[in-house]
Design a protein around this motif. Structure first.
Motif, PDB file in Angstrom:
ATOM      1  N   SER A  22     -52.251 -37.143 -46.696  1.00 51.63           N
ATOM      2  CA  SER A  22     -51.265 -36.855 -47.746  1.00 51.63           C
ATOM      3  C   SER A  22     -50.071 -36.089 -47.159  1.00 51.63           C
ATOM      4  O   SER A  22     -50.247 -35.133 -46.409  1.00 51.63           O
ATOM      5  CB  SER A  22     -51.984 -36.004 -48.788  1.00 51.63           C
ATOM      6  N   GLY A  23     -48.883 -36.542 -47.485  1.00 52.79           N
ATOM      7  CA  GLY A  23     -47.670 -35.852 -47.048  1.00 52.79           C
ATOM      8  C   GLY A  23     -47.218 -36.169 -45.644  1.00 52.79           C
ATOM      9  O   GLY A  23     -46.250 -35.587 -45.139  1.00 52.79           O
ATOM     10  N   SER A  24     -47.880 -37.110 -44.973  1.00 48.74           N
ATOM     11  CA  SER A  24     -47.515 -37.393 -43.574  1.00 48.74           C
ATOM     12  C   SER A  24     -46.223 -38.193 -43.470  1.00 48.74           C
ATOM     13  O   SER A  24     -45.640 -38.292 -42.384  1.00 48.74           O
ATOM     14  CB  SER A  24     -48.669 -38.106 -42.850  1.00 48.74           C
ATOM     15  N   GLY A  25     -45.781 -38.785 -44.577  1.00 46.57           N
ATOM     16  CA  GLY A  25     -44.516 -39.525 -44.534  1.00 46.57           C
ATOM     17  C   GLY A  25     -44.697 -41.033 -44.612  1.00 46.57           C
ATOM     18  O   GLY A  25     -43.812 -41.802 -44.220  1.00 46.57           O
ATOM     19  N   LYS A  26     -45.835 -41.462 -45.160  1.00 49.27           N
ATOM     20  CA  LYS A  26     -46.126 -42.902 -45.223  1.00 49.27           C
ATOM     21  C   LYS A  26     -45.096 -43.647 -46.077  1.00 49.27           C
ATOM     22  O   LYS A  26     -44.553 -44.666 -45.649  1.00 49.27           O
ATOM     23  CB  LYS A  26     -47.530 -43.133 -45.818  1.00 49.27           C
ATOM     24  N   SER A  27     -44.843 -43.136 -47.279  1.00 47.04           N
ATOM     25  CA  SER A  27     -43.915 -43.845 -48.180  1.00 47.04           C
ATOM     26  C   SER A  27     -42.521 -43.903 -47.572  1.00 47.04           C
ATOM     27  O   SER A  27     -41.843 -44.936 -47.648  1.00 47.04           O
ATOM     28  CB  SER A  27     -43.827 -43.132 -49.530  1.00 47.04           C
ATOM     29  N   THR A  28     -42.115 -42.806 -46.966  1.00 44.42           N
ATOM     30  CA  THR A  28     -40.763 -42.733 -46.390  1.00 44.42           C
ATOM     31  C   THR A  28     -40.597 -43.780 -45.291  1.00 44.42           C
ATOM     32  O   THR A  28     -39.623 -44.550 -45.278  1.00 44.42           O
ATOM     33  CB  THR A  28     -40.533 -41.309 -45.822  1.00 44.42           C
ATOM     34  N   ARG A 123     -44.763 -29.249 -46.160  1.00 49.47           N
ATOM     35  CA  ARG A 123     -44.252 -30.383 -46.943  1.00 49.47           C
ATOM     36  C   ARG A 123     -44.942 -30.524 -48.287  1.00 49.47           C
ATOM     37  O   ARG A 123     -44.296 -30.681 -49.308  1.00 49.47           O
ATOM     38  CB  ARG A 123     -44.473 -31.687 -46.174  1.00 49.47           C
ATOM     39  N   ARG A 127     -43.365 -30.098 -52.308  1.00 46.55           N
ATOM     40  CA  ARG A 127     -42.976 -31.284 -53.064  1.00 46.55           C
ATOM     41  C   ARG A 127     -43.408 -31.135 -54.514  1.00 46.55           C
ATOM     42  O   ARG A 127     -44.461 -30.571 -54.817  1.00 46.55           O
ATOM     43  CB  ARG A 127     -43.504 -32.525 -52.357  1.00 46.55           C
ATOM     44  N   HIS A 130     -45.707 -34.737 -57.776  1.00 49.14           N
ATOM     45  CA  HIS A 130     -46.711 -35.603 -57.147  1.00 49.14           C
ATOM     46  C   HIS A 130     -48.088 -35.128 -57.573  1.00 49.14           C
ATOM     47  O   HIS A 130     -48.347 -33.928 -57.620  1.00 49.14           O
ATOM     48  CB  HIS A 130     -46.562 -35.547 -55.634  1.00 49.14           C
ATOM     49  N   ASN A 158     -44.890 -37.556 -36.126  1.00 48.08           N
ATOM     50  CA  ASN A 158     -43.839 -37.322 -37.121  1.00 48.08           C
ATOM     51  C   ASN A 158     -43.241 -35.932 -36.983  1.00 48.08           C
ATOM     52  O   ASN A 158     -42.927 -35.269 -37.956  1.00 48.08           O
ATOM     53  CB  ASN A 158     -44.349 -37.530 -38.545  1.00 48.08           C
ATOM     54  N   SER A 160     -40.609 -35.962 -35.359  1.00 47.43           N
ATOM     55  CA  SER A 160     -39.234 -36.418 -35.178  1.00 47.43           C
ATOM     56  C   SER A 160     -38.624 -36.790 -36.530  1.00 47.43           C
ATOM     57  O   SER A 160     -39.289 -36.758 -37.558  1.00 47.43           O
ATOM     58  CB  SER A 160     -39.214 -37.607 -34.216  1.00 47.43           C
ATOM     59  N   VAL A 162     -36.895 -39.156 -39.486  1.00 49.82           N
ATOM     60  CA  VAL A 162     -37.283 -40.440 -40.066  1.00 49.82           C
ATOM     61  C   VAL A 162     -36.646 -41.581 -39.260  1.00 49.82           C
ATOM     62  O   VAL A 162     -37.301 -42.583 -38.947  1.00 49.82           O
ATOM     63  CB  VAL A 162     -36.847 -40.509 -41.544  1.00 49.82           C
TER      64      VAL A 162
END
Ligand SMILES: Nc1ncnc2c1ncn2[C@@H]1O[C@H](COP(=O)(O)OP(=O)(O)OP(=O)(O)O)[C@@H](O)[C@H]1O
Ligand SMILES: O=C(O)[C@H](O)[C@@H](O)[C@H](O)[C@H](O)CO
Length: 179
Positions: A22-28, A123, A127, A130, A158, A160, A162
């Motif tokens: 959760s929150g690792s940036g998958k959706s982004t 992160r 947020r 959610h 991640n 770095s 996006v």
């Protein structure tokens, strides 16, 4: 982890699974990659039955039994997009979950976004709007089984931006992309 160049047949549909806690940036990342690669995309969170969302919202981690029907639905969605290939977000925390997702029709490649724990905590704490509470991050990290050497996929750090992540993912995929 195996390179997509081990799948030289560009006619074989390719499903990309952007995975991580959760929150690792998958959706982004997945949203940007879907746009870049013109692939249909699905968010795993939209496949959870209401009882799974209710459980997580109440700070109760999902069990394997909670996850199997959800993973089957995701696998079936990928198979239904076998003609084009696809991209999905999915935590895919355990090897056994990924083994199931790999039974979709087509090649299934995993992109694991690996983020240092303090950064993740920051992160998810910041947020809003959610359902996933920050308190479940520890169980997500405890459940995570990173990609093994024989699993087709890549680990992306991640730490770095996006943009850098997208470039790293596209560079890794490029041997298998249609020219
Ligand atoms: N590379 C990055 N650098 C900095 N912040 C990022 C990066 N990627 C994503 N974020 C931020 O981290 C937060 C979580 O991102 P995102 O929603 O994409 O994660 P997720 O893995 O899909 O989460 P979940 O599975 O819990 O829905 C968002 O606020 C997003 O803007
Ligand atoms: O396997 C799981 O426990 C779930 O998929 C979670 O990972 C969340 O749905 C997702 O991360 C949203 O925050």
């Amino acid at each position: 982890m195996t390179s997509p160049s081990t799948y030289p047949n560009q006619d074989t549909p390719r499903h990309l699974v952007v995975m991580g806690v959760s929150g690792s940036g998958k959706s982004t990342l997945a949203t940007a990659l879907a746009r870049r690669l013109s692939l249909p995309m699905a968010e795993a969170d939209e496949f959870h039955p209401p009882q799974n969302i209710a459980k997580m919202s109440s700070q109760i981690p999902l069990t394997d039994e909670d996850r199997w029907p959800w993973l089957h639905a995701l696998r079936d969605w990928m198979t239904s997009h076998a003609e084009t290939g696809s991209i999905i977000t999915c935590s895919a925390l355990r090897r056994s979950y990924r083994d199931l997702l790999r039974t979709a029709t087509g090649d299934v490649l995993f992109l694991h976004i690996d983020v240092q724990t303090p950064r993740l905590q920051e992160r998810v704490a910041h947020r809003s709007g959610h359902f996933m509470p920050p308190a479940l991050l520890d169980s997500q990290l405890a459940t995570l089984e990173p990609l093994a050497a024989d699993e087709p996929g890549i680990r992306l750090s991640n730490d770095s931006t996006v943009e850098q992540l997208i470039d790293d993912a596209v560079a890794w995929l490029s041997p298998s992309l249609p020219s």
